[in-house]
Design a protein around this motif. Structure first.
Motif, short mmCIF file in Angstrom:
data_model
loop_
_atom_site.label_atom_id
_atom_site.label_comp_id
_atom_site.label_asym_id
_atom_site.label_seq_id
_atom_site.Cartn_x
_atom_site.Cartn_y
_atom_site.Cartn_z
N PHE A 278 0.94 -0.93 -0.17
CA PHE A 278 0.22 -0.26 0.05
C PHE A 278 0.87 0.78 0.42
CE2 PHE A 278 -2.61 3.35 2.55
CZ PHE A 278 -3.93 3.63 1.67
N ALA A 279 0.49 2.99 -1.75
CA ALA A 279 1.25 3.28 -0.90
C ALA A 279 0.26 4.58 -0.50
CB ALA A 279 2.56 3.61 -1.45
N LEU A 280 0.96 5.77 -0.23
CA LEU A 280 0.34 6.71 -0.64
C LEU A 280 0.64 7.69 -1.43
CD1 LEU A 280 -0.54 7.67 3.18
CD2 LEU A 280 -2.35 6.21 1.53
N GLY A 281 -0.06 9.14 -1.90
CA GLY A 281 0.02 10.12 -2.42
C GLY A 281 -0.38 11.65 -2.08
N SER A 282 -0.32 12.38 -2.62
CA SER A 282 -0.24 14.43 -2.14
C SER A 282 0.06 14.91 -3.06
CB SER A 282 0.32 14.31 -1.02
OG SER A 282 -0.28 15.03 -0.50
N VAL A 283 -0.58 15.86 -3.81
CA VAL A 283 -0.59 16.32 -4.52
C VAL A 283 -1.13 17.64 -4.20
CG1 VAL A 283 0.28 15.06 -7.07
CG2 VAL A 283 -2.13 16.37 -6.66
N ALA A 284 -0.46 19.39 -4.77
CA ALA A 284 -1.80 19.72 -4.62
C ALA A 284 -3.13 19.46 -4.64
CB ALA A 284 -1.46 21.60 -5.05
N PRO A 285 -3.70 20.12 -3.47
CA PRO A 285 -5.74 20.28 -3.41
C PRO A 285 -6.22 20.01 -4.82
CG PRO A 285 -5.09 21.21 -1.81
CD PRO A 285 -3.84 21.54 -3.11
N GLU A 286 -5.89 20.94 -5.76
CA GLU A 286 -6.39 21.61 -7.15
C GLU A 286 -6.15 20.76 -7.91
OE1 GLU A 286 -2.73 24.88 -6.68
OE2 GLU A 286 -4.59 23.29 -5.15
N GLU A 287 -5.25 19.60 -7.73
CA GLU A 287 -4.94 18.56 -9.13
C GLU A 287 -5.34 17.60 -8.77
OE1 GLU A 287 -1.29 19.54 -11.41
OE2 GLU A 287 -0.84 21.26 -10.42
N MET A 288 -6.14 17.16 -7.42
CA MET A 288 -6.51 16.28 -7.01
C MET A 288 -6.45 14.75 -7.98
SD MET A 288 -9.59 13.54 -6.68
CE MET A 288 -10.98 15.01 -8.01
N SER A 289 -6.76 14.74 -8.91
CA SER A 289 -6.70 13.64 -9.72
C SER A 289 -5.86 13.19 -10.21
CB SER A 289 -7.82 14.67 -11.26
OG SER A 289 -9.11 14.18 -11.18
N ILE A 290 -4.28 13.44 -10.08
CA ILE A 290 -3.13 13.83 -10.98
C ILE A 290 -2.58 13.06 -9.77
CG2 ILE A 290 -3.00 14.86 -11.94
CD1 ILE A 290 -0.89 16.27 -10.85
N ALA A 291 -2.68 12.91 -8.12
CA ALA A 291 -1.95 11.80 -7.48
C ALA A 291 -2.17 10.66 -7.56
CB ALA A 291 -3.06 12.39 -6.58
#
Length: 391
Positions: A278-291
């Motif tokens: 299992f792993a997590l990703g995090s990006v800018a909130p406005e680019e949610m889809s790319i995470a």
């Protein structure tokens, strides 16, 4: 560390929010229904469950008051079976599974239920917004409170994904769902639920409650064409997101039973597959889809997996732009990506979807006599969850 096996999976059919068969069904009832069936399919006793972890994107109202514990009690598991509800919005289901898997792997428990539940009908349209916005953060980072439709439009524009490409993808996805239904694939995982549904007469506005049994997904549109999709107006003027290329607001629940793999094998239980990472990703909130992309890349690195090692990819259909962006970045082959369609056709009960992906993907690996799959689910706030599965 112990290996973790998934020994059963089931779900309700997915109902349209407000207009569908589950529009009056409490979250406790939905969750308990699938939990009982998951235990029955696993061929174990309910008392063997050492923890119930339910994902829920909107854990208040009809899915509040620690719905995991309440559902375990309503399911008749007994007062000795604890429960906890977790919220990572659309990533809640996979997060719940990771909690159970980690506890088993560390030897803290031998058997648990991971599930997901969402009653958008009873909760989303009655949310408590008291204190919902926090002005100091909103001034610095307003996108934390953006709608998901806004994030989808931004990603499509920023990364050059056209409205036509989005709609063309939806035609393919709807077709794959139709083919999967014709082959009986979704029927294999659905447990019918008898319930009460509110029906409103369009002409008179009068409402009544009727008895119904939900045994198939309400969302798919086999008659979807590019022409019909192209005629839909965007949610926001000038944008690319429409009701046709976004996942549907829906109600539903799903559950898996996870167990120490050695114990499951010793007892001769049917093993659908194994939870490997299992792993997590995090990006800018406005680019949610790319995470999803960074989450999956991290997952692959942690587990020393190459793209050629993956037999099936499940990339969340929060929006068509979500799948298209991440498929392009990860270069996953379409013949092995979202092979049975996804949430645009079926619907997306936030907390449930990750569990549906987990169970459905393991079943598809079995049908294909394949070994390895990766599931990625983006989530509000600019995050994503990813899981590595094997058979």
């Amino acid at each position: 560390m112990k290996d973790v096996a998934v020994v059963s999976y089931c779900r309700t059919a997915i109902a349209k929010a407000q207009r569908g068969a589950l529009n009056q069904t409490h979250g406790i009832a939905m969750a308990a229904h699938v939990m009982k069936e998951a235990v029955a399919r696993a061929k174990i006793e309910a008392g063997e469950i050492e923890d119930v972890v339910l994902g829920c994107g909107l854990p208040e109202g009809a899915t509040g008051h620690n719905v995991a514990r309440s559902a375990a009690l309503f399911a008749g598991f007994g007062v000795g079976v604890p429960g906890v509800t977790v919220n990572r919005y659309c990533g809640s289901g996979l997060t719940a599974a990771s909690y159970v898997a980690n506890a088993i792997a560390r030897g803290e428990i031998a058997c648990g239920i991971a599930g997901g539940v969402e009653s958008i009908s009873l909760v989303q349209f009655n949310l408590n917004f008291n204190g919902f916005f926090y002005e100091p953060l909103q001034q610095i980072m307003p996108a934390v409170w953006w709608t998901m439709n806004q994030t989808a439009d931004l990603v499509a524009e920023k990364y050059g994904i056209s409205r036509q490409a989005l709609d063309e993808y939806v035609v393919m996805s709807q077709k794959r769902v139709t083919e999967a239904n014709a082959a009986g694939k979704y029927a294999e995982e659905i447990i019918p639920i008898a319930t009460q549904m509110k029906v409103t007469d369009k002409a008179t506005g009068a409402s009544s409650v009727v008895a119904v049994t939900l045994d198939r997904d309400e969302g798919p549109r086999p008659d979807t064409t590019l022409e019909k999709l192209s005629a839909l107006k965007p949610v926001y003027e000038g944008g690319t997101t429409t009701a046709g290329n976004a996942s549907q607001l829906s109600d539903g629940a799903a559950a898996v039973v996870m167990m120490d793999a050695d114990l499951a094998a010793k007892r001769g239980l049917s093993i659908l597959g194994y939870w490997r990472g299992f792993a997590l990703g995090s990006v800018a909130p406005e680019e949610m889809s790319i995470a999803i992309t960074p989450a999956i890349r991290k997952l692959m690195k942690l587990n020393a997996v190459n793209a050629d090692d993956v037999d099936l990819w499940e990339l969340h259909e929060a929006y068509a732009v979500t799948t298209l962006y991440n498929q392009r970045e990860l270069q996953t082959p379409w013949e092995r990506t979202n092979v049975n369609g996804g949430a645009i056709a079926l619907g997306h009960p936030y907390g449930m979807s990750g569990i549906r992906y987990l169970g459905s993907t393991l079943l598809e690996l079995g049908r294909r006599n394949a070994k390895r799959a990766i599931v990625g689910v983006c989530t509000a706030g600019g995050m994503a969850t990813a899981a590595l599965l094997e058979r």
